[in-house]
Design a protein around this motif. Structure first.
Motif, short mmCIF file in Angstrom:
data_model
loop_
_atom_site.label_atom_id
_atom_site.label_comp_id
_atom_site.label_asym_id
_atom_site.label_seq_id
_atom_site.Cartn_x
_atom_site.Cartn_y
_atom_site.Cartn_z
N TRP A 357 -36.54 26.38 7.20
CA TRP A 357 -36.65 27.24 8.38
C TRP A 357 -37.31 28.54 7.94
CZ3 TRP A 357 -34.75 32.15 9.52
CH2 TRP A 357 -34.76 32.53 10.87
N ASN A 358 -38.02 29.21 8.87
CA ASN A 358 -38.50 30.56 8.56
C ASN A 358 -38.31 31.47 9.77
OD1 ASN A 358 -40.98 30.83 10.21
ND2 ASN A 358 -41.84 29.26 8.85
N SER A 359 -38.46 32.76 9.55
CA SER A 359 -38.09 33.76 10.55
C SER A 359 -39.04 33.84 11.73
CB SER A 359 -37.97 35.14 9.89
OG SER A 359 -39.17 35.50 9.23
N THR A 360 -40.12 33.06 11.74
CA THR A 360 -40.97 32.97 12.93
C THR A 360 -40.51 31.86 13.86
OG1 THR A 360 -42.59 31.40 12.03
CG2 THR A 360 -42.92 33.73 11.52
N MET A 361 -39.53 31.07 13.43
CA MET A 361 -39.09 29.90 14.18
C MET A 361 -37.84 30.22 15.01
SD MET A 361 -39.56 27.24 10.97
CE MET A 361 -38.76 25.86 11.78
N PRO A 362 -37.61 29.49 16.09
CA PRO A 362 -36.36 29.66 16.83
C PRO A 362 -35.20 29.04 16.06
CG PRO A 362 -37.60 27.82 17.74
CD PRO A 362 -38.48 28.46 16.69
N ALA A 363 -33.97 29.28 16.54
CA ALA A 363 -32.81 28.63 15.95
C ALA A 363 -33.00 27.12 16.01
CB ALA A 363 -31.54 29.04 16.68
N ILE A 364 -32.47 26.42 15.02
CA ILE A 364 -32.65 24.98 14.94
C ILE A 364 -31.74 24.28 15.94
CG2 ILE A 364 -32.47 22.96 13.43
CD1 ILE A 364 -32.94 24.83 11.05
N ASP A 365 -32.32 23.46 16.78
CA ASP A 365 -31.55 22.61 17.68
C ASP A 365 -30.74 21.64 16.83
OD1 ASP A 365 -30.65 20.60 19.45
OD2 ASP A 365 -32.41 20.80 20.73
N THR A 366 -29.43 21.60 17.02
CA THR A 366 -28.58 20.79 16.14
C THR A 366 -28.91 19.30 16.23
OG1 THR A 366 -26.86 20.80 17.83
CG2 THR A 366 -26.68 22.43 16.07
N THR A 367 -29.55 18.86 17.30
CA THR A 367 -29.92 17.45 17.38
C THR A 367 -30.98 17.10 16.33
OG1 THR A 367 -31.62 17.89 19.06
CG2 THR A 367 -29.40 17.34 19.84
N ILE A 368 -31.75 18.10 15.90
CA ILE A 368 -32.75 17.86 14.85
C ILE A 368 -32.08 17.56 13.52
CG2 ILE A 368 -34.65 18.93 13.57
CD1 ILE A 368 -35.32 20.53 16.06
N LEU A 369 -30.85 18.07 13.33
CA LEU A 369 -30.14 17.91 12.08
C LEU A 369 -29.35 16.61 11.99
CD1 LEU A 369 -28.76 21.54 11.65
CD2 LEU A 369 -30.64 20.50 10.37
N THR A 370 -29.46 15.75 13.01
CA THR A 370 -28.63 14.55 13.02
C THR A 370 -28.99 13.58 11.91
OG1 THR A 370 -30.12 13.59 14.67
CG2 THR A 370 -28.12 14.68 15.48
N ASP A 371 -30.26 13.54 11.51
CA ASP A 371 -30.66 12.67 10.39
C ASP A 371 -31.94 13.21 9.78
OD1 ASP A 371 -33.02 11.44 11.78
OD2 ASP A 371 -31.46 10.58 13.05
N ILE A 372 -32.27 12.72 8.59
CA ILE A 372 -33.43 13.27 7.88
C ILE A 372 -34.73 12.80 8.51
CG2 ILE A 372 -32.18 13.59 5.73
CD1 ILE A 372 -33.50 11.10 4.63
N ASP A 373 -34.72 11.67 9.23
CA ASP A 373 -35.95 11.25 9.92
C ASP A 373 -36.33 12.26 10.99
OD1 ASP A 373 -36.18 8.96 8.39
OD2 ASP A 373 -35.06 7.72 9.80
N SER A 374 -35.32 12.78 11.70
CA SER A 374 -35.59 13.79 12.72
C SER A 374 -36.12 15.06 12.08
CB SER A 374 -34.31 14.08 13.51
OG SER A 374 -34.52 15.12 14.43
N LEU A 375 -35.53 15.48 10.97
CA LEU A 375 -36.02 16.66 10.26
C LEU A 375 -37.46 16.47 9.81
CD1 LEU A 375 -32.98 17.67 8.03
CD2 LEU A 375 -34.10 19.12 9.72
N ASP A 376 -37.74 15.29 9.28
CA ASP A 376 -39.10 15.01 8.80
C ASP A 376 -40.10 15.05 9.94
OD1 ASP A 376 -40.96 14.38 6.83
OD2 ASP A 376 -40.75 12.23 7.15
N ALA A 377 -39.71 14.52 11.10
CA ALA A 377 -40.61 14.52 12.25
C ALA A 377 -40.92 15.93 12.72
CB ALA A 377 -39.99 13.71 13.38
N HIS A 378 -39.99 16.86 12.50
CA HIS A 378 -40.20 18.26 12.90
C HIS A 378 -40.74 19.12 11.75
CE1 HIS A 378 -37.59 16.97 16.24
NE2 HIS A 378 -38.09 18.00 16.90
N LYS A 379 -41.18 18.49 10.66
CA LYS A 379 -41.75 19.19 9.50
C LYS A 379 -40.75 20.19 8.91
CE LYS A 379 -45.66 17.09 10.30
NZ LYS A 379 -46.06 15.93 9.45
#
Length: 616
Positions: A357-379
């Protein structure tokens, strides 16, 4: 014995080329196994397993600079500045050291300093006169250095000396605890100012589970100290920052916070753990005022232990932060899943993924953290347990109570290239041990690329086998395009302090210089396309305005362009940083130069190419 039996196999592994990695599969049944959350540890007095005689062999490539049998450097995030590179090339390093197991009455700061090419012998006694832990080293008052550690009953202990690397240390009991507080534990420190006279400390008041009491309604209050005179006085004497009160949280856990290296009067630290928000605190006026930015919101942070909750994503308590040249704060943290049961709080040991994450980004939607495939898709996926070509799976691992990819470090160089390092579980170790080992992994993000390069296993090959690599700490700056790294290493996987099923054992503090060029994987599929470096003649030539030339790079390389006049004086210097492999075009504005003969020299990883250029 096992090293002899498997030596032939290791040779094969040691000669394999770095390649692209995919995440290792983890079965749903393993991912859904929950275990009790561990309290933050200060003193571990009795171990359930006796000491053993595991020999801690030295890897051929690295230097051993210290030793210990107390084998935990942090409950979570690594102390910033456990290793520090000085402008003259000297290096200071610190770690928590204790030899007298199981009580470790001798525990304190291990310190070593290298001024030349060889480290002195490892220290055998601590710096302090009392039991301490969790040190970090910092520039202080001009040319001096300072170390702050904790002694949970007399608050924090500062050792300082006016000249770094030499001379006697002066010990001071510093940063007094607020009234009604039993003690201060697990400090994180930074210094700034022209002479590094400003000291900033974040620290937790001793929680109830560690023998402390509530402070202003918080079971472990995260408080801030500031000194503007090198620690002689404290004008911010243990204050609770806005947004960190008992109205916001039940309390804070040890070691779940880390500073970024300051940039002038800009300060930043990150907090995150299983049962709290993950957030960034920033000050742009040297600590006078603070702004809180949410990274991951935890909707169950006010649920006391014993309340039942669904499982939810969170930070695992390990994180790192760094500020780039543009003032952007870059953050890495371990991904975790947690839940509340009637018998207490739980975490999921098989959770994996290092999050970006970096300070130009919004707070992380917790649904993105459900699995690493979702994280990977969001770079947003930096690292993970990597599959290997033979399809090896996870055997077992000792508890660090973190993600399988944890303890991140971030280093940003002068060109805004970002280097992420972490300790990650590694499959495929040819070992007779019942556990997988942790290795140090790295992944660069070069400033001219839209995303990260591939991951690199820094402990791949025969020279690093049969060793666990945990608690990595990096110097905040590079030395000749090399990252300075210390790790806790041992032939015995795991930490007895964190997991008492692991026997007490010897550990070493190992030092390594990692060239950034080693962080550029070479895919086997691309080896046929490798070309030699080359620089063409500029065109047009003579030059009236703009002129261009092409640079061919056989691999991503550090590129510098110098323009010299006929007297050999440098009149223009362009630091291009790490540039991607292939054919690149560079342009020079000739109108910035007076008429005459010039020479432009392109330096590629130490190799130089020079051409003559005429300016009309």
């Amino acid at each position: 014995m096992k090293k002899i039996l498997l030596f032939g196999l290791l040779i094969t592994f040691g000669l394999t080329m770095m390649a692209q990695y995919k995440p290792a599969p983890i079965s749903k049944s393993l991912q859904n196994q929950a275990a009790p959350v561990a309290a933050s540890i200060d003193n571990q007095v009795v171990a359930s397993q006796p000491g053993n005689s595991v020999a801690n062999t030295k890897s051929v490539l690295d230097d051993i600079i210290g030793a210990s049998r107390y084998d935990m450097q942090s409950n979570g995030a690594i102390q910033n500045n456990r290793i520090y590179l000085w402008p003259d090339g000297g290096v200071s390093a610190t770690w928590t050291m204790g030899m007298a197991d199981p009580g470790y009455a001798d525990r304190g700061t291990g310190y070593n300093y290298k001024s030349g090419s060889v480290w002195p012998a490892a220290p055998t006694v601590r710096l302090e006169s009392m039991k301490c832990g969790w040190p970090s080293v910092h520039p202080w008052m001009g040319g001096g250095e300072m170390i702050i550690a904790h002694n949970s009953t007399v608050n924090m202990v500062m050792n300082s000396r006016p000249v770094k690397g030499t001379g006697a240390w002066t010990q001071t009991l510093t940063t007094p605890a607020p009234a009604g507080v039993f003690g201060l534990v697990w400090p994180r420190t930074i210094t700034n100012g022209n002479n590094h006279q400003n000291i900033h400390v974040i620290v937790v008041t001793t929680p109830v589970a560690n023998g402390g009491t509530l402070y202003q309604g918080l079971d472990g209050a995260l408080i801030y100290y500031r000194s503007l005179d090198g620690g002689a006085t404290w004008d911010k004497p243990g204050i609770i920052l806005p947004g960190l009160t008992s109205a916001d949280y039940l309390g804070f856990t040890g070691d779940s916070y880390t500073w970024a290296q300051p940039k002038g009067d800009t300060l930043a630290f990150v907090y995150g753990d299983d049962w709290s928000d993950t957030f960034l605190m920033q000050s742009f006026d040297n600590g006078n005022t603070w702004t809180k930015t949410m990274i991951v919101q935890n909707f169950y942070k006010m649920e006391p232990s014993g309340n039942v909750t669904p499982n939810f994503p969170s930070c695992d308590g390990t994180s790192a932060a760094a500020i780039d040249k543009n003032g952007v704060v870059h953050v890495a943290f371990g991904r975790m899943r947690s839940k509340g049961d009637a018998d207490g709080r739980k975490y999921y040991p098989y959770t994996d993924g290092l999050v970006y994450w970096n300070s130009t980004m919004p707070a992380i939607d917790t649904t993105i953290l459900t699995d690493i495939d979702s994280l990977d898709a969001h770079k947003m996926l930096i690292g993970y347990v990597a599959a290997n070509p033979t399809g090896d799976t996870i055997i077992a691992f000792p508890k660090y109570f973190t993600s399988l990819s944890a303890f991140p470090q971030i280093v940003i160089d002068a060109y805004n290239n970002i280097y992420f390092l972490w300790s990650g579980l590694t499959v495929g170790n040819p070992s007779l041990d019942p556990y997988n080992y942790r290795h140090i992994w790295a992944r660069p993000w070069f400033h001219d690329k839209a995303e990260w390069s591939e991951m690199v296993d820094l402990n791949e090959g025969v020279f690093y086998m049969f060793q666990e690599y945990a608690y990595p700490a990096c110097a905040p700056t590079l030395k000749n395009d090399k990252i300075l790294l210390i790790t806790q290493t041992s032939a015995q996987p795991g930490s007895n302090i964190k997991d008492t099923t692991i026997p007490i054992h010897d550990v070493s503090i190992e030092y390594r210089e990692v060239p950034v060029t080693d962080l550029i994987p070479v895919s086997v599929d691309n080896t046929a396309a490798v070309r030699k470096n080359n620089v063409t003649q500029n065109f047009p030539n003579p030059v009236k305005g703009l002129t261009s030339f092409k640079v061919t790079l056989e691999k991503t390389s550090n590129v510098t362009i110098e323009i010299l006049n006929i007297m050999g004086q440098i009149v223009m210097n362009m630091e291009k940083g790490m540039v991607s492999s292939g054919v690149q075009t560079f342009t020079i504005d000739g109108s910035a130069l007076t008429s005459g003969i010039y020479f432009y020299t392109v330096k590629i990883n130490g190799e130089s190419f020079t051409h003559k250029m005429i300016i009309e």
